[in-house]
Design an enzyme around this catalytic site. Structure first.
Site, PDB file in Angstrom:
ATOM      1  N   CYS A   2      40.440  39.741  37.172  1.00  0.00           N
ATOM      2  CA  CYS A   2      39.429  38.740  36.449  1.00  0.00           C
ATOM      3  C   CYS A   2      39.421  37.486  37.434  1.00  0.00           C
ATOM      4  O   CYS A   2      40.237  37.161  38.086  1.00  0.00           O
ATOM      5  CB  CYS A   2      39.846  38.297  35.201  1.00  0.00           C
ATOM      6  SG  CYS A   2      40.102  39.606  33.910  1.00  0.00           S
ATOM      7  N   ARG A  28      37.524  40.877  43.814  1.00  0.00           N
ATOM      8  CA  ARG A  28      39.021  41.054  43.147  1.00  0.00           C
ATOM      9  C   ARG A  28      38.647  42.226  42.355  1.00  0.00           C
ATOM     10  O   ARG A  28      39.572  42.696  41.772  1.00  0.00           O
ATOM     11  CB  ARG A  28      39.108  39.993  42.363  1.00  0.00           C
ATOM     12  CG  ARG A  28      39.489  38.456  43.113  1.00  0.00           C
ATOM     13  CD  ARG A  28      39.401  37.326  42.338  1.00  0.00           C
ATOM     14  NE  ARG A  28      40.413  37.243  41.203  1.00  0.00           N
ATOM     15  CZ  ARG A  28      41.726  36.713  41.328  1.00  0.00           C
ATOM     16  NH1 ARG A  28      41.904  36.195  42.386  1.00  0.00           N
ATOM     17  NH2 ARG A  28      42.520  36.617  40.694  1.00  0.00           N
ATOM     18  N   TRP A  75      37.928  42.076  34.062  1.00  0.00           N
ATOM     19  CA  TRP A  75      38.201  43.456  34.423  1.00  0.00           C
ATOM     20  C   TRP A  75      38.859  43.883  33.057  1.00  0.00           C
ATOM     21  O   TRP A  75      40.085  43.151  32.770  1.00  0.00           O
ATOM     22  CB  TRP A  75      39.297  43.252  35.545  1.00  0.00           C
ATOM     23  CG  TRP A  75      39.982  44.519  36.018  1.00  0.00           C
ATOM     24  CD1 TRP A  75      39.207  45.614  36.894  1.00  0.00           C
ATOM     25  CD2 TRP A  75      41.099  45.425  35.473  1.00  0.00           C
ATOM     26  NE1 TRP A  75      40.094  46.590  36.980  1.00  0.00           N
ATOM     27  CE2 TRP A  75      41.196  46.505  36.335  1.00  0.00           C
ATOM     28  CE3 TRP A  75      42.241  45.013  34.691  1.00  0.00           C
ATOM     29  CZ2 TRP A  75      42.292  47.448  36.079  1.00  0.00           C
ATOM     30  CZ3 TRP A  75      43.104  45.857  34.829  1.00  0.00           C
ATOM     31  CH2 TRP A  75      42.944  47.033  35.274  1.00  0.00           C
ATOM     32  N   ASN A 101      42.159  34.706  31.661  1.00  0.00           N
ATOM     33  CA  ASN A 101      42.841  35.765  32.525  1.00  0.00           C
ATOM     34  C   ASN A 101      44.174  36.154  31.969  1.00  0.00           C
ATOM     35  O   ASN A 101      44.830  35.197  31.640  1.00  0.00           O
ATOM     36  CB  ASN A 101      43.038  35.479  33.998  1.00  0.00           C
ATOM     37  CG  ASN A 101      41.588  35.654  34.690  1.00  0.00           C
ATOM     38  OD1 ASN A 101      40.708  35.667  34.231  1.00  0.00           O
ATOM     39  ND2 ASN A 101      41.788  35.008  36.225  1.00  0.00           N
ATOM     40  N   GLY A 102      44.394  37.356  31.767  1.00  0.00           N
ATOM     41  CA  GLY A 102      45.739  37.866  31.357  1.00  0.00           C
ATOM     42  C   GLY A 102      45.844  38.364  30.083  1.00  0.00           C
ATOM     43  O   GLY A 102      44.842  39.060  29.605  1.00  0.00           O
ATOM     44  N   GLU A 469      50.629  56.707  51.954  1.00  0.00           N
ATOM     45  CA  GLU A 469      49.510  55.893  51.852  1.00  0.00           C
ATOM     46  C   GLU A 469      48.135  56.416  52.294  1.00  0.00           C
ATOM     47  O   GLU A 469      47.230  56.077  51.681  1.00  0.00           O
ATOM     48  CB  GLU A 469      49.962  54.679  52.935  1.00  0.00           C
ATOM     49  CG  GLU A 469      48.579  53.875  53.393  1.00  0.00           C
ATOM     50  CD  GLU A 469      48.207  53.015  52.238  1.00  0.00           C
ATOM     51  OE1 GLU A 469      48.812  53.062  51.248  1.00  0.00           O
ATOM     52  OE2 GLU A 469      47.282  52.485  52.522  1.00  0.00           O
ATOM     53  N   LYS A 473      45.116  56.121  49.684  1.00  0.00           N
ATOM     54  CA  LYS A 473      43.776  55.682  50.228  1.00  0.00           C
ATOM     55  C   LYS A 473      42.669  56.763  49.767  1.00  0.00           C
ATOM     56  O   LYS A 473      41.575  56.330  49.377  1.00  0.00           O
ATOM     57  CB  LYS A 473      43.772  55.439  51.815  1.00  0.00           C
ATOM     58  CG  LYS A 473      44.041  54.421  52.394  1.00  0.00           C
ATOM     59  CD  LYS A 473      43.678  53.071  51.989  1.00  0.00           C
ATOM     60  CE  LYS A 473      44.084  52.352  51.007  1.00  0.00           C
ATOM     61  NZ  LYS A 473      45.285  51.529  51.049  1.00  0.00           N
ATOM     62  N   GLU A 476      41.986  56.647  45.890  1.00  0.00           N
ATOM     63  CA  GLU A 476      41.762  55.503  45.100  1.00  0.00           C
ATOM     64  C   GLU A 476      40.144  54.989  45.531  1.00  0.00           C
ATOM     65  O   GLU A 476      39.314  54.614  44.715  1.00  0.00           O
ATOM     66  CB  GLU A 476      42.490  54.245  45.508  1.00  0.00           C
ATOM     67  CG  GLU A 476      42.278  53.673  46.699  1.00  0.00           C
ATOM     68  CD  GLU A 476      42.999  52.484  47.150  1.00  0.00           C
ATOM     69  OE1 GLU A 476      43.102  51.672  46.466  1.00  0.00           O
ATOM     70  OE2 GLU A 476      43.612  52.399  48.302  1.00  0.00           O
ATOM     71  N   HIS A 492      60.437  72.712  47.013  1.00  0.00           N
ATOM     72  CA  HIS A 492      61.271  72.387  45.917  1.00  0.00           C
ATOM     73  C   HIS A 492      60.180  72.334  44.601  1.00  0.00           C
ATOM     74  O   HIS A 492      60.410  71.978  43.629  1.00  0.00           O
ATOM     75  CB  HIS A 492      61.853  71.301  46.045  1.00  0.00           C
ATOM     76  CG  HIS A 492      63.142  71.068  46.996  1.00  0.00           C
ATOM     77  ND1 HIS A 492      63.990  72.040  46.911  1.00  0.00           N
ATOM     78  CD2 HIS A 492      63.112  70.612  48.156  1.00  0.00           C
ATOM     79  CE1 HIS A 492      64.822  71.968  47.874  1.00  0.00           C
ATOM     80  NE2 HIS A 492      64.305  70.989  48.793  1.00  0.00           N
ATOM     81  N   LYS A 586      41.301  43.875  43.076  1.00  0.00           N
ATOM     82  CA  LYS A 586      41.964  43.433  44.324  1.00  0.00           C
ATOM     83  C   LYS A 586      43.370  42.665  44.052  1.00  0.00           C
ATOM     84  O   LYS A 586      44.405  43.180  44.869  1.00  0.00           O
ATOM     85  CB  LYS A 586      41.120  42.716  45.228  1.00  0.00           C
ATOM     86  CG  LYS A 586      41.500  42.117  46.392  1.00  0.00           C
ATOM     87  CD  LYS A 586      41.612  43.446  47.553  1.00  0.00           C
ATOM     88  CE  LYS A 586      42.243  43.006  48.930  1.00  0.00           C
ATOM     89  NZ  LYS A 586      42.765  44.337  49.403  1.00  0.00           N
TER      90      LYS A 586
END
Ligand code: F6R
Length: 591
Positions: A2, A28, A75, A101-102, A469, A473, A476, A492, A586
């Site tokens: 947010c 964000r 968000w 926010n929160g 990574e 990438k 996402e 395994h 973000k």
């Protein structure tokens, strides 16, 4: 996550200014937005516009003009993505508005009491509870005092903006989520991210936890939320460059940020050495060092643990930010926690770092955003220096983090020059990857795998974090399921998933992992896997080969940049927006 922007001043089109402030916070990540204003023509009311989706080509020309305005990008946490759940929220009288926010953890019990008193709720959010609570509290208290009392009733980590039309006042309070006050001439601003204030002022104050700010025209008062004691704010001057975030010749920020990497790594190699030598002393003095990060930053931390072992013969523990808090009981005043974060606002990191501090541990942060919460609460600070990263998927911040860790690990054994050399070899390798020929090769690969449901990525040693990574990438931004594995783990379990045509990305750098990585590629090939080799030399086992020239211990940098490009082009091929992946933000300011 947010975004918040607020304005109190002498312009009568504050709503437009707030709207453009919100646009600068878009990066964000959000799913709906809203702007509120106290109309100049009708001072006792609050006009609101809120909508689901991206701001896009929307405007606020249908809102009346006013000199006190506030806005939010949401968000979703509590309640679905709907116009009604978007912020701001109003009380029953329509004269009090809140953005938040929160997570208001104990809202349910408070809401029950308010419903019993007859308050009418129109959304499913936790936030709306606060508007009605304020409505009750402000019946017998000045508005700022009502906000203070209500904020003290809230459990959880929150940043709140509350507005009273009757008192023409904007009050902000923080515990956890970031808020920055910007001081102008006869006007003041407020935002969740200091970069959003740069077009208006560089004179700022970062609100600390349990502080509140009362913004009236021409006046800002800062108070302790618990005691109501007035605080004289230690203002800071932001000397940041305004990075308008123009994409320039690039269609997306992500591609622009990928291309910025050779310069950033060069800058770190050239000017990061003396700082690395200085900080290396702190690591030497510590008894027990822990690298902590989340998501992409956690993979930089994992890479760091290999680098410190290999180059400095030093055991440095690695932990994921969200888990570290549950396993730090052994920390003491001799421990050193190296917290790595692009934003410096990731709640999972902040929470565990605060716990570590309570145990007496020293905190060294490596962050990209100066002035961020993590930066401010650290004992020793290092800046990544990657410039503002706007694409949600982290690229240049990751390679910047790794570049600093290469220098730090080399400094610990007195060989910072070796670190610089290896970073410059990485720059050379990255420049080759960014050449037209190599980009064509990566793009061509995307046509072969874009329709696949699963991709597996393997590596050993430093290529293990590179594999993790790479998978992150890809998943996402392109929404293709991808899994990064330590190559040795294949047999395994995961080998059971490889079938004819399954894309298997194998990292084979020129180091001691080469032979075993090759064996892993062969094991997947024998089960029908389509082997994509990322290496300094081709092999027969590869169905598709991407060349990455050797950069010693810094080879993880070019390896990951190939992965960034692959993820980017897969996303473009699927017609998706790589800068704003669904469901992600973000700056992850909630737990
Ligand atoms: C992935 C990504 C995230 C972040 C993570 C930590 O591309 O960007 O996984 O790395 O949310 O964020 P920071 O580094 O801001 O703490």
């Amino acid at each position: 996550m947010c975004g918040i922007f607020g304005y109190v001043g002498n312009r009568n089109d504050g709503q437009k200014l707030v709207f453009s402030g919100l646009k600068s916070l878009e990066y964000r990540g959000y799913d709906s937005w809203g702007v509120g204003v106290i109309p100049e023509e009708s001072k006792n009311t609050i006009a609101i516009k809120k909508k689901v989706g991206k701001i896009g080509n929307a405007n606020v020309s249908d809102l009346p003009g006013g000199s006190l305005s506030f806005g939010h990008t949401r968000w979703a946490t509590h309640g679905g993505v709907t116009d009604a759940n978007a912020h701001p929220h109003l009380d029953c009288s329509g004269t009090i508005a809140v953005i938040h926010n929160g997570i208001f953890e104990n809202y349910e019990e408070i809401k029950k009491g308010l419903l019993r008193k007859g308050h009418k709720f129109v959304s499913e959010t936790d936030t709306e509870t606060l508007t009605h609570l304020l409505e009750d509290f402000s019946k017998d208290k000045p508005f700022a005092e009502a906000v203070r009392a209500a904020f003290n009733r809230m459990d959880g980590l929150n940043a709140v903006i509350a507005v009273s039309a009757k008192e023409n006042l904007l009050v902000a309070a923080r515990n956890g989520s970031p808020l920055v006050i910007g001081f102008g001439k006869n006007e003041n601003f407020l935002a969740s991210d200091a970069s959003a204030l740069l077009p208006y002022t560089r004179d700022v104050y970062f609100l600390e936890d349990n502080e509140m700010a009362v913004l009236a025209p021409g006046k800002v008062t800062i108070l302790n939320v618990k005691t109501a004691k007035e605080i004289t704010p230690k203002r800071k001057r932001l000397d940041w460059k305004i990075e308008q975030g123009e994409k320039g010749k690039y269609k997306f920020y992500m591609l622009k940020e990928i291309f910025e990497q050779p310069q950033i790594i060069t800058d770190i190699a050239v000017s990061g050495a003396s700082q690395a030598e200085e900080i290396a002393k702190k690591i030497k003095d510590a008894r027990g060092t822990y690298l902590v990060g989340c998501g992409t930053a956690s993979y930089a931390c994992l890479a760091g643990s290999y680098l410190f072992s290999k180059l400095a013969k030093r055991h440095v523990n690695f932990a994921i930010g969200s888990e570290f808090g549950y396993s730090l009981d052994f920390l003491n005043k001799d421990s050193l926690v190296i917290a790595i974060s692009q934003s410096g606002e990731t709640m999972d990191i902040l929470e565990s770092v605060k716990k570590a501090k309570d145990k007496g541990a020293k905190i060294l942060s490596l962050v990209n955003v100066p002035g961020s919460s993590l930066y401010r609460l650290s004992d020793y600070k290092m800046l990544i220096g990657a410039g503002q990263e706007r694409a949600v998927a982290s690229t240049k911040a990751f390679t910047g983090m790794v570049a600093h860790l290469v220098l730090l690990a080399n400094s610990l054994n007195g060989g910072v020059k070796e670190g610089q050399k290896s970073l410059m070899a990485a720059v050379k390798s990255v420049n080759q990857i960014l050449s037209l020929k190599s980009l064509r090769k990566i793009k061509e690969l995307t046509s072969r795998i874009v329709d696949k449901k699963h991709i597996y990525v393997i590596g050993r040693g430093l290529s293990y974090p590179a594999s993790l990574e790479t998978a992150l990438k890809i998943k996402e931004i392109s929404y293709i399921h991808a899994e990064g594995l330590a190559a040795g783990e294949l047999k395994h379990g995961p080998l059971a998933l490889i079938e004819k045509g399954t894309p298997c990305i194998s990292f084979l750098p020129n180091d001691e992992t080469y032979g075993s990585n090759l064996a892993g590629a062969m094991e997947m090939k024998a089960r029908g896997g389509y082997i994509i080799g990322i290496s300094h030399k081709p092999r027969e086992v590869f169905d598709y080969y991407i060349h990455v020239s050797d950069a010693g211990e810094s080879s993880i940098i070019p390896e990951v940049i190939v992965a960034q490009l692959l993820a980017y082009y897969l996303t473009i091929k699927k017609g998706l927006d790589p800068d704003k992946p669904r469901n992600l933000a973000k700056s992850v300011t909630v737990k």
